[in-house]
Design a protein around this motif. Structure first.
Motif, short mmCIF file in Angstrom:
data_model
loop_
_atom_site.label_atom_id
_atom_site.label_comp_id
_atom_site.label_asym_id
_atom_site.label_seq_id
_atom_site.Cartn_x
_atom_site.Cartn_y
_atom_site.Cartn_z
N VAL A 167 0.87 -1.17 0.00
CA VAL A 167 0.00 0.00 0.00
C VAL A 167 0.91 1.22 0.00
N ARG A 168 0.51 2.25 -0.73
CA ARG A 168 1.32 3.48 -0.83
C ARG A 168 0.54 4.64 -0.25
N ILE A 169 1.15 5.33 0.69
CA ILE A 169 0.59 6.55 1.25
C ILE A 169 1.36 7.72 0.62
N VAL A 170 0.62 8.60 -0.04
CA VAL A 170 1.22 9.72 -0.77
C VAL A 170 0.81 11.03 -0.10
N ILE A 171 1.79 11.90 0.10
CA ILE A 171 1.53 13.26 0.59
C ILE A 171 1.82 14.20 -0.57
N PHE A 172 0.90 15.12 -0.82
CA PHE A 172 1.04 16.05 -1.94
C PHE A 172 1.65 17.37 -1.44
N ARG A 173 2.85 17.66 -1.89
CA ARG A 173 3.64 18.77 -1.37
C ARG A 173 2.99 20.14 -1.59
N ARG A 174 2.63 20.46 -2.81
CA ARG A 174 2.15 21.82 -3.12
C ARG A 174 0.85 22.16 -2.37
N PRO A 175 -0.16 21.28 -2.33
CA PRO A 175 -1.36 21.62 -1.57
C PRO A 175 -1.09 21.77 -0.07
N VAL A 176 -0.18 20.94 0.48
CA VAL A 176 0.15 21.06 1.90
C VAL A 176 0.84 22.39 2.16
N GLU A 177 1.81 22.74 1.32
CA GLU A 177 2.50 24.01 1.50
C GLU A 177 1.56 25.21 1.33
N ALA A 178 0.58 25.08 0.45
CA ALA A 178 -0.39 26.17 0.26
C ALA A 178 -1.28 26.33 1.48
N GLY B 229 5.07 20.90 9.09
CA GLY B 229 5.43 19.67 9.81
C GLY B 229 4.26 19.09 10.58
N ARG B 230 3.48 19.97 11.22
CA ARG B 230 2.31 19.50 11.97
C ARG B 230 1.25 18.91 11.04
N LEU B 231 1.07 19.57 9.90
CA LEU B 231 0.09 19.09 8.93
C LEU B 231 0.52 17.74 8.34
N ILE B 232 1.80 17.60 8.06
CA ILE B 232 2.33 16.31 7.57
C ILE B 232 2.09 15.23 8.60
N ARG B 233 2.40 15.54 9.87
CA ARG B 233 2.18 14.57 10.95
C ARG B 233 0.73 14.13 11.00
N ASP B 234 -0.19 15.09 11.00
CA ASP B 234 -1.61 14.76 11.09
C ASP B 234 -2.08 13.96 9.86
N LEU B 235 -1.61 14.33 8.67
CA LEU B 235 -2.00 13.60 7.46
C LEU B 235 -1.53 12.15 7.51
N LEU B 236 -0.28 11.95 7.89
CA LEU B 236 0.24 10.58 7.96
C LEU B 236 -0.48 9.77 9.03
N VAL B 237 -0.74 10.37 10.16
CA VAL B 237 -1.46 9.67 11.24
C VAL B 237 -2.86 9.29 10.77
N ALA C 128 -4.04 5.50 10.44
CA ALA C 128 -5.18 5.09 11.26
C ALA C 128 -6.27 4.48 10.39
N ASP C 129 -6.54 5.10 9.26
CA ASP C 129 -7.55 4.56 8.34
C ASP C 129 -7.13 3.19 7.82
N LEU C 130 -5.87 3.05 7.51
CA LEU C 130 -5.33 1.80 6.99
C LEU C 130 -5.41 0.68 8.03
N LEU C 131 -5.11 1.01 9.29
CA LEU C 131 -5.11 0.01 10.36
C LEU C 131 -6.46 -0.16 11.04
N SER D 2 -5.12 6.85 18.76
CA SER D 2 -4.43 5.62 19.20
C SER D 2 -3.17 5.36 18.38
N VAL D 3 -3.12 5.87 17.16
CA VAL D 3 -1.90 5.74 16.35
C VAL D 3 -0.83 6.67 16.88
N ASP D 4 -1.23 7.89 17.22
CA ASP D 4 -0.27 8.88 17.74
C ASP D 4 -1.00 9.79 18.73
N PRO D 5 -0.66 9.70 20.01
CA PRO D 5 -1.33 10.54 21.01
C PRO D 5 -1.18 12.04 20.77
#
Length: 141
Positions: free
Chosen positions: A90-101, A110-118, A122-125, A131-134
């Protein structure tokens, strides 16, 4: 009027000298915005991977500049996405330009990247993001 020799170009057009890098390549300032973004994603993946190593063994993480969306798409631009990867992963992709915008600075990025990955993990698991990241959805101080 000066005569020009065919095939010879002047490199120092206005007498300012040859241009080159202003900082050494190992200095953080010399890294591009895309490279710094990749570093933020890699750092967060390593942090989450320490806790969820076994569960994330078949997960690939990637950064793309923008999502591929249809011209008639009428909705918010996705910041991240989970899609099939190579070899059954499974591939989790973060889109740089929309996040930076969306973010106002590197700290918020950094906070937004953290929340997106979490959220994607979480959805995947099938777990809650908390529970994935307090530290999910809490501002950094």
């Amino acid at each position: 009027m000066r005569s020009r020799v065919a095939g010879v170009r002047r490199r120092d057009r206005r007498g300012r000298g040859l241009r080159g890098p202003l900082t050494p390549p190992q200095a953080p300032l010399s890294r591009t915005r895309a490279e710094r973004f990749d570093d933020l994603v890699s750092e967060e993946v390593r942090r989450l991977g320490r806790r969820w190593r076994r569960e994330l063994a078949r997960v690939e993480f990637a950064v793309e500049d923008v999502p591929e969306i249809e011209p008639w798409f009428d909705g918010p631009v996705p910041l991240g996405q989970t899609r099939p990867g190579t070899g059954g992963a499974v591939r989790i992709v973060i889109f740089r330009r929309p996040v930076e915008a969306r973010a106002t600075g590197e700290r918020e990025t950094g906070r937004l990247i953290r929340d997106l990955l979490v959220e994607e993990i979480a959805d995947l698991l099938g777990l809650s993001p908390e529970s994935v990241d307090p530290s999910y959805d809490t501002p950094d101080d």
